[in-house]
Design an enzyme around this catalytic site. Structure first.
Site, PDB file in Angstrom:
ATOM      1  N   GLU A  74      16.456  10.277  23.304  1.00 46.11           N
ATOM      2  CA  GLU A  74      16.871  11.333  24.236  1.00 46.11           C
ATOM      3  C   GLU A  74      15.981  12.566  24.108  1.00 46.11           C
ATOM      4  OE1 GLU A  74      21.618  10.044  24.290  1.00 46.11           O
ATOM      5  OE2 GLU A  74      21.049  12.022  23.526  1.00 46.11           O
ATOM      6  N   ARG A  89      28.613  16.160  16.930  1.00 48.95           N
ATOM      7  CA  ARG A  89      29.748  15.501  17.603  1.00 48.95           C
ATOM      8  C   ARG A  89      31.086  16.006  17.056  1.00 48.95           C
ATOM      9  NH1 ARG A  89      28.462  11.507  21.334  1.00 48.95           N
ATOM     10  NH2 ARG A  89      30.457  10.460  21.038  1.00 48.95           N
ATOM     11  N   PHE A 136      32.622   5.257  36.325  1.00 47.59           N
ATOM     12  CA  PHE A 136      32.442   6.696  36.540  1.00 47.59           C
ATOM     13  C   PHE A 136      30.982   7.109  36.684  1.00 47.59           C
ATOM     14  CE2 PHE A 136      32.896   5.979  31.902  1.00 47.59           C
ATOM     15  CZ  PHE A 136      31.703   6.506  31.442  1.00 47.59           C
ATOM     16  N   HIS A 146      27.102  17.542  25.867  1.00 48.99           N
ATOM     17  CA  HIS A 146      26.695  16.192  25.464  1.00 48.99           C
ATOM     18  C   HIS A 146      26.099  16.284  24.070  1.00 48.99           C
ATOM     19  CE1 HIS A 146      24.415  12.410  25.212  1.00 48.99           C
ATOM     20  NE2 HIS A 146      23.430  13.163  24.748  1.00 48.99           N
ATOM     21  N   TYR A 160      21.501   8.693  31.726  1.00 46.80           N
ATOM     22  CA  TYR A 160      22.773   7.988  31.514  1.00 46.80           C
ATOM     23  C   TYR A 160      22.681   6.500  31.882  1.00 46.80           C
ATOM     24  CZ  TYR A 160      25.494  12.144  30.257  1.00 46.80           C
ATOM     25  OH  TYR A 160      26.009  13.242  29.600  1.00 46.80           O
ATOM     26  N   ASN A 179      33.153  17.939  30.603  1.00 49.71           N
ATOM     27  CA  ASN A 179      33.555  18.214  29.227  1.00 49.71           C
ATOM     28  C   ASN A 179      32.537  19.064  28.468  1.00 49.71           C
ATOM     29  OD1 ASN A 179      31.646  16.250  28.914  1.00 49.71           O
ATOM     30  ND2 ASN A 179      32.979  14.763  27.891  1.00 49.71           N
ATOM     31  N   THR A 221      35.544  13.013  23.540  1.00 47.95           N
ATOM     32  CA  THR A 221      35.123  13.001  24.947  1.00 47.95           C
ATOM     33  C   THR A 221      36.204  13.584  25.857  1.00 47.95           C
ATOM     34  OG1 THR A 221      33.957  10.945  24.422  1.00 47.95           O
ATOM     35  CG2 THR A 221      34.189  11.504  26.759  1.00 47.95           C
ATOM     36  N   ARG A 268      35.042  21.094  23.073  1.00 49.11           N
ATOM     37  CA  ARG A 268      35.726  20.454  24.200  1.00 49.11           C
ATOM     38  C   ARG A 268      37.199  20.855  24.266  1.00 49.11           C
ATOM     39  NH1 ARG A 268      32.482  14.712  23.664  1.00 49.11           N
ATOM     40  NH2 ARG A 268      30.953  15.060  25.323  1.00 49.11           N
ATOM     41  N   LYS A 289      26.612  21.354  29.735  1.00 54.95           N
ATOM     42  CA  LYS A 289      26.752  20.733  31.054  1.00 54.95           C
ATOM     43  C   LYS A 289      27.064  21.763  32.149  1.00 54.95           C
ATOM     44  CE  LYS A 289      28.146  16.203  29.193  1.00 54.95           C
ATOM     45  NZ  LYS A 289      29.146  15.107  29.235  1.00 54.95           N
TER      46      LYS A 289
HETATM   47  P1  ATP Z   1      28.246  12.459  25.920  1.00 55.15           P
HETATM   48  O1  ATP Z   1      27.419  11.196  25.972  1.00 55.15           O
HETATM   49  O2  ATP Z   1      28.147  13.282  27.205  1.00 55.15           O
HETATM   50  O3  ATP Z   1      27.989  13.262  24.691  1.00 55.15           O
HETATM   51  P2  ATP Z   1      30.436  11.010  24.880  1.00 55.15           P
HETATM   52  O4  ATP Z   1      29.422  10.336  24.032  1.00 55.15           O
HETATM   53  O5  ATP Z   1      31.579  11.698  24.193  1.00 55.15           O
HETATM   54  O6  ATP Z   1      29.783  12.078  25.813  1.00 55.15           O
HETATM   55  P3  ATP Z   1      30.336   8.756  26.670  1.00 55.15           P
HETATM   56  O7  ATP Z   1      31.249   7.596  26.547  1.00 55.15           O
HETATM   57  O8  ATP Z   1      28.917   8.625  26.235  1.00 55.15           O
HETATM   58  O9  ATP Z   1      31.033  10.001  25.937  1.00 55.15           O
HETATM   59  O10 ATP Z   1      30.377   9.213  28.191  1.00 55.15           O
HETATM   60  C1  ATP Z   1      29.348  10.017  28.740  1.00 55.15           C
HETATM   61  C2  ATP Z   1      29.955  11.045  29.658  1.00 55.15           C
HETATM   62  O11 ATP Z   1      30.516  10.376  30.798  1.00 55.15           O
HETATM   63  C3  ATP Z   1      31.136  11.832  29.085  1.00 55.15           C
HETATM   64  O12 ATP Z   1      30.754  12.929  28.296  1.00 55.15           O
HETATM   65  C4  ATP Z   1      31.831  12.286  30.319  1.00 55.15           C
HETATM   66  O13 ATP Z   1      31.148  13.396  30.929  1.00 55.15           O
HETATM   67  C5  ATP Z   1      31.685  11.061  31.227  1.00 55.15           C
HETATM   68  N1  ATP Z   1      32.843  10.151  31.080  1.00 55.15           N
HETATM   69  C6  ATP Z   1      33.121   9.347  30.030  1.00 55.15           C
HETATM   70  N2  ATP Z   1      34.248   8.643  30.226  1.00 55.15           N
HETATM   71  C7  ATP Z   1      34.695   9.031  31.453  1.00 55.15           C
HETATM   72  C8  ATP Z   1      35.810   8.666  32.258  1.00 55.15           C
HETATM   73  N3  ATP Z   1      36.704   7.770  31.839  1.00 55.15           N
HETATM   74  N4  ATP Z   1      35.945   9.256  33.470  1.00 55.15           N
HETATM   75  C9  ATP Z   1      35.035  10.156  33.915  1.00 55.15           C
HETATM   76  N5  ATP Z   1      33.959  10.540  33.206  1.00 55.15           N
HETATM   77  C10 ATP Z   1      33.783   9.990  31.997  1.00 55.15           C
HETATM   78 MG    MG Z   2      27.653   9.457  24.842  1.00 54.21          MG
END
Ligand code: ATP
Ligand code: MG
Length: 140
Positions: free
Chosen positions: A128, A87, A59, A117, A51, A114, A93, A104, A11
């Site tokens: 994806e 993962r 968010f 992805h 997304y 973070n 996350t 992370r 990212k």
């Molecule tokens: P990713 O999909 O990026 O691998 P993830 O699967 O761990 O991450 P998701 O729940 O899919 O988490 O959220 C996607 C992305 O949205 C997160 O990686 C983070 O960048 C952002 N995000 C998630 N939760 C929050 C939050 N509470 N506040 C701000 N940003 C968030």
């Molecule tokens: Mg995710």
């Protein structure tokens, strides 16, 4: 365990801090192989499409702004159990909850910025990967 492919994104917070190589080495030393790779800058439409599942989350707009704030590195990683393994290497996350030694825990700035992805299921990984790469860009 089956050989799988998963989509990884380095990212903008990580590319900005010159962490690309350090992050890639985590994948390679943990047994994942890079079968596709490119550095791009997403448009708002690209980030919104990627997304889309998070469209209704509070968010979402911030996340789209963040993901378009600088270059990102898109990769397809391949290996045994690649979706779950990626993962595990990434960590939770929220970096405050990420296990020590994960990407992370070591590099993320916040729950939003973070650093990486990773696809969360084999089915989402296939979608994806198709969204980000043409078939001729996958070189296994
Ligand atoms: P990713 O999909 O990026 O691998 P993830 O699967 O761990 O991450 P998701 O729940 O899919 O988490 O959220 C996607 C992305 O949205 C997160 O990686 C983070 O960048 C952002 N995000 C998630 N939760 C929050 C939050 N509470 N506040 C701000 N940003 C968030
Ligand atoms: Mg995710």
């Amino acid at each position: 365990m089956a050989t799988e492919r998963t989509l990884s994104i380095i990212k903008p917070d990580a590319t900005r801090r010159n962490l690309t190589g350090k992050i890639i080495s985590r994948f390679e030393t943990n047994g994942l192989r890079i079968v596709a790779q490119k550095r791009v800058k997403w448009s708002k439409a690209d980030a919104e499409a990627f997304y889309a599942v998070h469209r209704e989350r509070p968010f979402f707009n911030d996340l789209v702004a963040f993901m378009t704030s600088g270059p990102i590195v898109l990769q397809v990683l391949e290996g045994e159990d690649a979706v779950a393994k990626n993962r595990e290497i990434m960590g939770a996350t929220n970096p405050k909850e990420a296990a020590s030694g994960t990407i992370r825990a070591d590099f993320a700035e916040s729950i939003e910025a973070n650093s990486v992805h990773g696809s969360d299921s084999v089915e989402n990984a296939a979608n994806e990967i198709a969204q980000c790469f043409g078939k001729d860009e996958l070189v296994g």
